[in-house]
Design a protein around this motif. Structure first.
Motif, mmCIF file in Angstrom:
data_model
loop_
_atom_site.group_PDB
_atom_site.id
_atom_site.type_symbol
_atom_site.label_atom_id
_atom_site.label_comp_id
_atom_site.label_asym_id
_atom_site.label_seq_id
_atom_site.Cartn_x
_atom_site.Cartn_y
_atom_site.Cartn_z
ATOM 1 N N HIS A 25 0.807 -1.227 0.000
ATOM 2 C CA HIS A 25 0.000 0.000 0.000
ATOM 3 C C HIS A 25 0.843 1.281 0.000
ATOM 4 C CE1 HIS A 25 0.529 0.966 4.342
ATOM 5 N NE2 HIS A 25 0.407 -0.332 4.588
ATOM 6 N N GLY A 26 0.150 2.377 -0.282
ATOM 7 C CA GLY A 26 0.775 3.690 -0.266
ATOM 8 C C GLY A 26 0.626 4.355 1.099
ATOM 9 N N TYR A 27 1.110 5.577 1.187
ATOM 10 C CA TYR A 27 1.106 6.380 2.423
ATOM 11 C C TYR A 27 -0.029 7.390 2.371
ATOM 12 C CZ TYR A 27 2.397 10.471 5.179
ATOM 13 O OH TYR A 27 2.374 11.545 6.013
ATOM 14 N N PRO A 28 -0.731 7.634 3.443
ATOM 15 C CA PRO A 28 -0.741 6.949 4.750
ATOM 16 C C PRO A 28 -1.970 6.041 4.815
ATOM 17 C CG PRO A 28 -1.704 9.151 4.961
ATOM 18 C CD PRO A 28 -1.565 8.857 3.480
ATOM 19 N N LEU A 29 -1.843 4.874 4.172
ATOM 20 C CA LEU A 29 -3.011 4.008 3.982
ATOM 21 C C LEU A 29 -2.767 2.654 4.659
ATOM 22 C CD1 LEU A 29 -3.227 5.405 0.442
ATOM 23 C CD2 LEU A 29 -5.204 5.446 1.953
ATOM 24 N N SER A 30 -3.373 1.619 4.127
ATOM 25 C CA SER A 30 -3.179 0.283 4.706
ATOM 26 C C SER A 30 -3.594 -0.736 3.653
ATOM 27 C CB SER A 30 -4.029 0.100 5.973
ATOM 28 O OG SER A 30 -5.382 -0.144 5.605
ATOM 29 N N ALA A 31 -3.496 -2.019 4.016
ATOM 30 C CA ALA A 31 -3.887 -3.091 3.091
ATOM 31 C C ALA A 31 -5.341 -2.949 2.643
ATOM 32 C CB ALA A 31 -3.677 -4.448 3.757
ATOM 33 N N SER A 32 -6.157 -2.246 3.434
ATOM 34 C CA SER A 32 -7.579 -2.083 3.079
ATOM 35 C C SER A 32 -7.760 -1.354 1.751
ATOM 36 C CB SER A 32 -8.330 -1.329 4.172
ATOM 37 O OG SER A 32 -8.316 -2.085 5.349
ATOM 38 N N MET A 33 -6.737 -0.609 1.330
ATOM 39 C CA MET A 33 -6.874 0.097 0.040
ATOM 40 C C MET A 33 -6.929 -0.894 -1.129
ATOM 41 S SD MET A 33 -3.203 1.656 -1.175
ATOM 42 C CE MET A 33 -3.517 1.303 -2.894
ATOM 43 N N TRP A 34 -6.550 -2.140 -0.885
ATOM 44 C CA TRP A 34 -6.540 -3.131 -1.969
ATOM 45 C C TRP A 34 -7.848 -3.928 -2.046
ATOM 46 C CZ3 TRP A 34 -3.040 -2.063 -5.363
ATOM 47 C CH2 TRP A 34 -1.789 -1.564 -4.971
ATOM 48 N N ALA A 35 -8.891 -3.484 -1.360
ATOM 49 C CA ALA A 35 -10.154 -4.257 -1.341
ATOM 50 C C ALA A 35 -10.646 -4.629 -2.743
ATOM 51 C CB ALA A 35 -11.225 -3.491 -0.561
ATOM 52 N N PRO A 36 -10.664 -3.696 -3.730
ATOM 53 C CA PRO A 36 -11.188 -4.089 -5.052
ATOM 54 C C PRO A 36 -10.321 -5.128 -5.752
ATOM 55 C CG PRO A 36 -10.950 -1.686 -4.886
ATOM 56 C CD PRO A 36 -10.289 -2.274 -3.695
ATOM 57 N N GLN A 37 -9.037 -5.178 -5.420
ATOM 58 C CA GLN A 37 -8.170 -6.179 -6.034
ATOM 59 C C GLN A 37 -8.333 -7.520 -5.304
ATOM 60 O OE1 GLN A 37 -7.102 -2.784 -5.613
ATOM 61 N NE2 GLN A 37 -7.739 -2.765 -7.758
ATOM 62 N N LEU A 38 -8.412 -7.480 -3.985
ATOM 63 C CA LEU A 38 -8.569 -8.725 -3.218
ATOM 64 C C LEU A 38 -9.878 -9.424 -3.596
ATOM 65 C CD1 LEU A 38 -7.242 -7.299 0.166
ATOM 66 C CD2 LEU A 38 -6.145 -9.110 -1.141
ATOM 67 N N ARG A 39 -10.876 -8.622 -3.959
ATOM 68 C CA ARG A 39 -12.161 -9.175 -4.409
ATOM 69 C C ARG A 39 -12.116 -9.570 -5.881
ATOM 70 N NH1 ARG A 39 -14.829 -4.987 -1.863
ATOM 71 N NH2 ARG A 39 -14.732 -3.818 -3.805
ATOM 72 N N GLY A 40 -11.651 -8.658 -6.705
ATOM 73 C CA GLY A 40 -11.813 -8.798 -8.157
ATOM 74 C C GLY A 40 -10.775 -9.664 -8.851
ATOM 75 N N LEU A 41 -9.678 -9.970 -8.170
ATOM 76 C CA LEU A 41 -8.626 -10.771 -8.813
ATOM 77 C C LEU A 41 -8.446 -12.129 -8.122
ATOM 78 C CD1 LEU A 41 -6.006 -7.889 -9.331
ATOM 79 C CD2 LEU A 41 -7.291 -9.073 -11.136
ATOM 80 N N ALA A 42 -9.439 -12.490 -7.289
ATOM 81 C CA ALA A 42 -9.300 -13.710 -6.487
ATOM 82 C C ALA A 42 -9.235 -14.978 -7.339
ATOM 83 C CB ALA A 42 -10.448 -13.816 -5.483
ATOM 84 N N ASP A 43 -9.723 -14.894 -8.589
ATOM 85 C CA ASP A 43 -9.691 -16.091 -9.453
ATOM 86 C C ASP A 43 -8.347 -16.246 -10.174
ATOM 87 O OD1 ASP A 43 -10.348 -13.720 -10.839
ATOM 88 O OD2 ASP A 43 -11.034 -14.891 -12.563
ATOM 89 N N VAL A 44 -7.507 -15.242 -10.130
ATOM 90 C CA VAL A 44 -6.219 -15.347 -10.855
ATOM 91 C C VAL A 44 -4.994 -15.156 -9.974
ATOM 92 C CG1 VAL A 44 -6.894 -14.753 -13.222
ATOM 93 C CG2 VAL A 44 -6.481 -12.919 -11.572
ATOM 94 N N GLY A 45 -5.164 -14.553 -8.796
ATOM 95 C CA GLY A 45 -3.996 -14.252 -7.970
ATOM 96 C C GLY A 45 -4.111 -14.799 -6.558
ATOM 97 N N GLN A 46 -2.982 -15.334 -6.086
ATOM 98 C CA GLN A 46 -2.884 -15.688 -4.663
ATOM 99 C C GLN A 46 -2.284 -14.462 -3.989
ATOM 100 O OE1 GLN A 46 0.197 -18.533 -3.790
ATOM 101 N NE2 GLN A 46 -0.079 -18.243 -1.585
ATOM 102 N N MET A 47 -3.154 -13.630 -3.423
ATOM 103 C CA MET A 47 -2.733 -12.292 -3.001
ATOM 104 C C MET A 47 -2.486 -12.181 -1.502
ATOM 105 S SD MET A 47 -5.426 -10.147 -5.311
ATOM 106 C CE MET A 47 -6.690 -11.394 -5.138
#
Ligand code: MLT
Length: 262
Positions: A25-47
């Protein structure tokens, strides 16, 4: 999720199956900023998406450098038994990705550099880091949010998508003063990664936002020119947090890249 790294708690999020992919993640954020990727790429990536030291539930560390964060990422990869992964970093996450490549090249399958730059801080930029650190120490996290929130998204996003503005504000409010001060110091003192670019012997995807108020396109073009094997995807209607402002376009670009690398 939580684990321990060097006796300190690290929180992280994980999802999906497929090509190993680390999201920084970027500053001053957290892993929560990746929510759309953790949801939308779950079929192709072990994230796996770590909260960097001092953000969300990860313990703060004093005197962090980009190396401290790169080591945190590597330790988490060890813990999750991820030998090699595509390393994706947005903004400060990109600075950490460069440091990760310097230290752990054999663990890198490819890099995704989103809304980031290879160049170091200017003298003025370094002075700004010190002022921000002072602001955080004296006025707290809220003052940093007030200073950063108007810059992170595209101007039109503030008008059209108030839910996203509030979401970003909520993510930033999970930060600690120690985490912010440490990250500011680490960003201030980061090396110039421009000379590293031709040595990154892995496929690269560079993603930018057409309305990024912080990093102009020239920075992205410079990275693409310096890298051996890079593709640039420039997203319309997106500011500095392009993965949140254009989640579908961002995910499509990552999806294509994972197919190529995996
Ligand atoms: C970030 O989004 O991580 C920061 O804005 C990067 C920076 O301040 O250089």
């Amino acid at each position: 999720m939580h684990t321990m790294v060097n006796g300190q708690q690290v929180s992280y999020q994980e999802a999906g199956q497929g090509v190993p992919l680390v999201l920084i993640h970027g500053y001053p954020l957290s892993a929560s900023m990746w929510a759309p990727q953790l949801r939308g790429l779950a079929d192709v990536g072990q994230m796996v998406a770590p909260d960097l030291w001092g953000f969300a539930d990860s313990a703060p560390v004093a005197d962090a450098t980009m190396g401290t964060y790169a080591d945190e990422v590597r330790a988490l990869m060890d813990e999750r038994e991820m030998n090699r992964a595509v390393i994706c970093g947005l903004s400060m996450g990109g600075y950490i990705t460069f440091e990760f490549c310097r230290r752990y090249e054999d663990r890198v399958a490819g890099v995704i550099l989103a809304n980031t730059k290879a160049t170091p801080d200017t003298a003025e930029g370094k002075a700004g880091r010190d002022q921000s650190a002072e602001l955080a120490r004296t006025k707290g996290v809220k003052a940093i949010i007030a200073a950063m929130l108007p810059k992170l998204l595209a101007p039109q996003t503030y008008q059209r998508n108030n839910a996203l503005v509030l979401e970003v504000q909520g993510i930033m409010s999970q930060s600690t003063v120690e985490g912010i001060v440490s990250a500011l110091r680490a960003m201030r003192d980061r090396p110039d990664s421009t000379p590293l670019l031709p040595w990154i012997d892995r496929p690269a995807l560079v993603i930018g936002g057409a309305d990024d108020q912080l990093f102009p396109r020239a920075e992205l073009d410079r990275m693409v020119e310096g890298l051996r094997d890079a593709k640039l995807v420039f997203l319309p209607d997106a500011g500095h947090l392009s993965n949140l402002e254009q989640p579908d376009l961002f995910n499509n670009a990552v999806r294509e890249f994972l197919k190529r690398v995996g």
